[in-house]
Design a protein around this motif. Structure first.
Motif, mmCIF file in Angstrom:
data_model
loop_
_atom_site.group_PDB
_atom_site.id
_atom_site.type_symbol
_atom_site.label_atom_id
_atom_site.label_comp_id
_atom_site.label_asym_id
_atom_site.label_seq_id
_atom_site.Cartn_x
_atom_site.Cartn_y
_atom_site.Cartn_z
ATOM 1 N N SER A 182 0.835 -1.209 0.000
ATOM 2 C CA SER A 182 0.000 0.000 0.000
ATOM 3 C C SER A 182 0.863 1.250 0.000
ATOM 4 C CB SER A 182 -0.913 -0.005 1.229
ATOM 5 O OG SER A 182 -1.784 -1.107 1.224
ATOM 6 N N LYS A 183 1.924 1.235 0.783
ATOM 7 C CA LYS A 183 2.809 2.395 0.874
ATOM 8 C C LYS A 183 3.492 2.649 -0.461
ATOM 9 C CE LYS A 183 6.468 4.304 3.831
ATOM 10 N NZ LYS A 183 7.252 4.085 5.064
ATOM 11 N N LEU A 184 3.954 1.595 -1.104
ATOM 12 C CA LEU A 184 4.628 1.737 -2.382
ATOM 13 C C LEU A 184 3.686 2.322 -3.440
ATOM 14 C CD1 LEU A 184 7.180 1.278 -4.050
ATOM 15 C CD2 LEU A 184 6.395 -1.057 -4.495
ATOM 16 N N ARG A 185 2.451 1.833 -3.479
ATOM 17 C CA ARG A 185 1.476 2.351 -4.447
ATOM 18 C C ARG A 185 1.186 3.831 -4.209
ATOM 19 N NH1 ARG A 185 -0.944 -2.882 -3.950
ATOM 20 N NH2 ARG A 185 -2.300 -2.124 -2.281
ATOM 21 N N LEU A 186 1.056 4.217 -2.947
ATOM 22 C CA LEU A 186 0.772 5.619 -2.645
ATOM 23 C C LEU A 186 1.933 6.522 -3.045
ATOM 24 C CD1 LEU A 186 -1.084 5.610 0.804
ATOM 25 C CD2 LEU A 186 -1.951 6.410 -1.394
ATOM 26 N N ILE A 187 3.143 6.078 -2.768
ATOM 27 C CA ILE A 187 4.310 6.888 -3.128
ATOM 28 C C ILE A 187 4.380 7.069 -4.640
ATOM 29 C CG2 ILE A 187 6.836 6.926 -3.166
ATOM 30 C CD1 ILE A 187 6.725 5.481 -0.425
ATOM 31 N N LYS A 188 4.176 6.015 -5.393
ATOM 32 C CA LYS A 188 4.206 6.115 -6.848
ATOM 33 C C LYS A 188 3.115 7.064 -7.357
ATOM 34 C CE LYS A 188 6.261 1.609 -7.932
ATOM 35 N NZ LYS A 188 6.050 0.294 -8.587
ATOM 36 N N SER A 189 1.976 7.076 -6.678
ATOM 37 C CA SER A 189 0.870 7.923 -7.132
ATOM 38 C C SER A 189 1.194 9.403 -7.014
ATOM 39 C CB SER A 189 -0.403 7.603 -6.341
ATOM 40 O OG SER A 189 -0.383 8.177 -5.042
ATOM 41 N N LEU A 190 2.116 9.773 -6.129
ATOM 42 C CA LEU A 190 2.479 11.176 -5.968
ATOM 43 C C LEU A 190 3.045 11.740 -7.270
ATOM 44 C CD1 LEU A 190 4.216 11.111 -2.453
ATOM 45 C CD2 LEU A 190 1.829 11.623 -2.998
ATOM 46 N N TYR A 191 3.802 10.953 -7.972
ATOM 47 C CA TYR A 191 4.404 11.411 -9.229
ATOM 48 C C TYR A 191 3.388 11.411 -10.360
ATOM 49 C CZ TYR A 191 8.656 10.828 -6.562
ATOM 50 O OH TYR A 191 9.619 10.936 -5.591
ATOM 51 N N ARG A 192 2.474 10.468 -10.342
ATOM 52 C CA ARG A 192 1.468 10.379 -11.391
ATOM 53 C C ARG A 192 0.534 11.585 -11.385
ATOM 54 N NH1 ARG A 192 -1.166 6.253 -9.588
ATOM 55 N NH2 ARG A 192 -3.008 7.396 -8.911
ATOM 56 N N ARG A 193 0.320 12.186 -10.210
ATOM 57 C CA ARG A 193 -0.648 13.278 -10.103
ATOM 58 C C ARG A 193 -0.079 14.628 -10.521
ATOM 59 N NH1 ARG A 193 -4.480 11.252 -5.127
ATOM 60 N NH2 ARG A 193 -3.435 9.271 -4.821
ATOM 61 N N GLY A 194 1.213 14.684 -10.796
ATOM 62 C CA GLY A 194 1.779 15.895 -11.377
ATOM 63 C C GLY A 194 2.010 17.051 -10.428
ATOM 64 N N TRP A 195 2.199 16.769 -9.146
ATOM 65 C CA TRP A 195 2.436 17.849 -8.200
ATOM 66 C C TRP A 195 3.872 18.358 -8.280
ATOM 67 C CZ3 TRP A 195 -0.456 14.145 -4.641
ATOM 68 C CH2 TRP A 195 -1.817 14.466 -4.625
ATOM 69 N N GLN A 196 4.067 19.528 -7.717
ATOM 70 C CA GLN A 196 5.401 20.108 -7.638
ATOM 71 C C GLN A 196 6.259 19.325 -6.639
ATOM 72 O OE1 GLN A 196 6.498 22.718 -9.607
ATOM 73 N NE2 GLN A 196 4.507 22.402 -10.610
ATOM 74 N N ARG A 197 7.574 19.518 -6.782
ATOM 75 C CA ARG A 197 8.527 18.760 -5.976
ATOM 76 C C ARG A 197 8.251 18.889 -4.478
ATOM 77 N NH1 ARG A 197 13.440 19.701 -3.371
ATOM 78 N NH2 ARG A 197 14.939 17.968 -3.480
ATOM 79 N N GLN A 198 7.983 20.128 -4.006
ATOM 80 C CA GLN A 198 7.800 20.321 -2.572
ATOM 81 C C GLN A 198 6.569 19.589 -2.053
ATOM 82 O OE1 GLN A 198 10.159 21.736 -0.716
ATOM 83 N NE2 GLN A 198 8.982 21.013 1.052
ATOM 84 N N ASP A 199 5.514 19.567 -2.848
ATOM 85 C CA ASP A 199 4.309 18.844 -2.434
ATOM 86 C C ASP A 199 4.559 17.342 -2.398
ATOM 87 O OD1 ASP A 199 2.561 21.032 -2.052
ATOM 88 O OD2 ASP A 199 2.285 21.208 -4.212
ATOM 89 N N VAL A 200 5.310 16.840 -3.370
ATOM 90 C CA VAL A 200 5.655 15.415 -3.363
ATOM 91 C C VAL A 200 6.420 15.067 -2.096
ATOM 92 C CG1 VAL A 200 7.037 13.629 -4.491
ATOM 93 C CG2 VAL A 200 5.624 15.160 -5.873
#
Length: 221
Positions: A182-200
């Motif tokens: 679950s943790k791995l999937r959530l972390i990967k989703s941060l990049y898919r959503r297109g947020w800025q570096r600081q938000d990631v």
């Protein structure tokens, strides 16, 4: 034991407008965000320190300005409740009237319940001999979002990830392997959503904080 208090406080302070937009859209629409907002943590503690009732994850008091023209300054009291408690509604009432008594401003009470489902409105009151006292306040149950997971997955609101991480932390507290996945999937989703570096980075910090893993799985992650 998972520490929920500190990450929730940090996320709420950083993403307060997003928190309001996701969970309390009516209140979000009523706030004049161009005027900014102010957290009043010290002021809240002065009011409630001698009225400790139960255990909370987060208590926040925020001063905002409204759009409706009725009253310029409004106090928002937010409580994030981890476990169900019998005196929860009473505590919301006590804090509401104490804040109103001290500041003589409208006080909007809002609650998020981390382990409940189905509730949308909290109530506390009593009536006797023609005298009636009553408080109603909006309630959001994070458990309801288990059935709205796809909505959270597609959301561009950073607080959607906070809700997902919290739910997965509760669901996987006894299964480290499932938690790792679950943790791995959530972390990967941060990049898919297109947020800025600081938000990631900020959201990764929240995920990492609440979805703790044994050292071997942490290294693997």
């Amino acid at each position: 034991m998972t520490d929920y208090d500190s990450p929730w406080k940090t996320a709420l302070e950083r993403y307060f407008p997003h928190f309001m937009a996701l969970f309390f859209p009516e209140a979000h629409a009523g706030i004049d965000w161009s005027q900014g907002y102010t957290f009043l943590d010290k002021e809240l503690q002065k009011v409630v320190r001698d009225a400790e009732l139960g255990r909370r994850l987060v208590d926040k008091l925020v001063r905002v300005r409204g759009r409706d023209g009725q009253d310029d300054r409004v106090l928002i009291h937010i409580e994030v409740q981890g476990q169900p408690e019998s005196d929860f509604a009473k505590r919301m009432y006590v804090y509401n009237y104490r804040l109103f008594d001290r500041y003589d401003r409208p006080v909007v009470s809002l609650a998020v319940l981390g382990d409940s489902v189905g509730e949308t409105l909290g109530r506390f009151g009593y009536r006797r001999w023609g005298c009636a006292v009553n408080l109603e306040f909006p309630v959001v149950c994070l458990g309801d979002y288990r059935d709205r997971w796809d909505e959270l997955e597609q959301s561009a609101n950073p607080f959607a990830v906070v809700a997902q991480a919290h739910l997965k932390a509760r669901e996987t507290q006894n299964d480290a392997t499932v938690r790792y996945q679950s943790k791995l999937r959530l972390i990967k989703s941060l990049y898919r959503r297109g947020w800025q570096r600081q938000d990631v980075l900020e959201l990764f910090r929240f995920i990492d904080w609440v979805l703790t893993l044994p050292s071997d799985l942490e290294k693997r992650l």
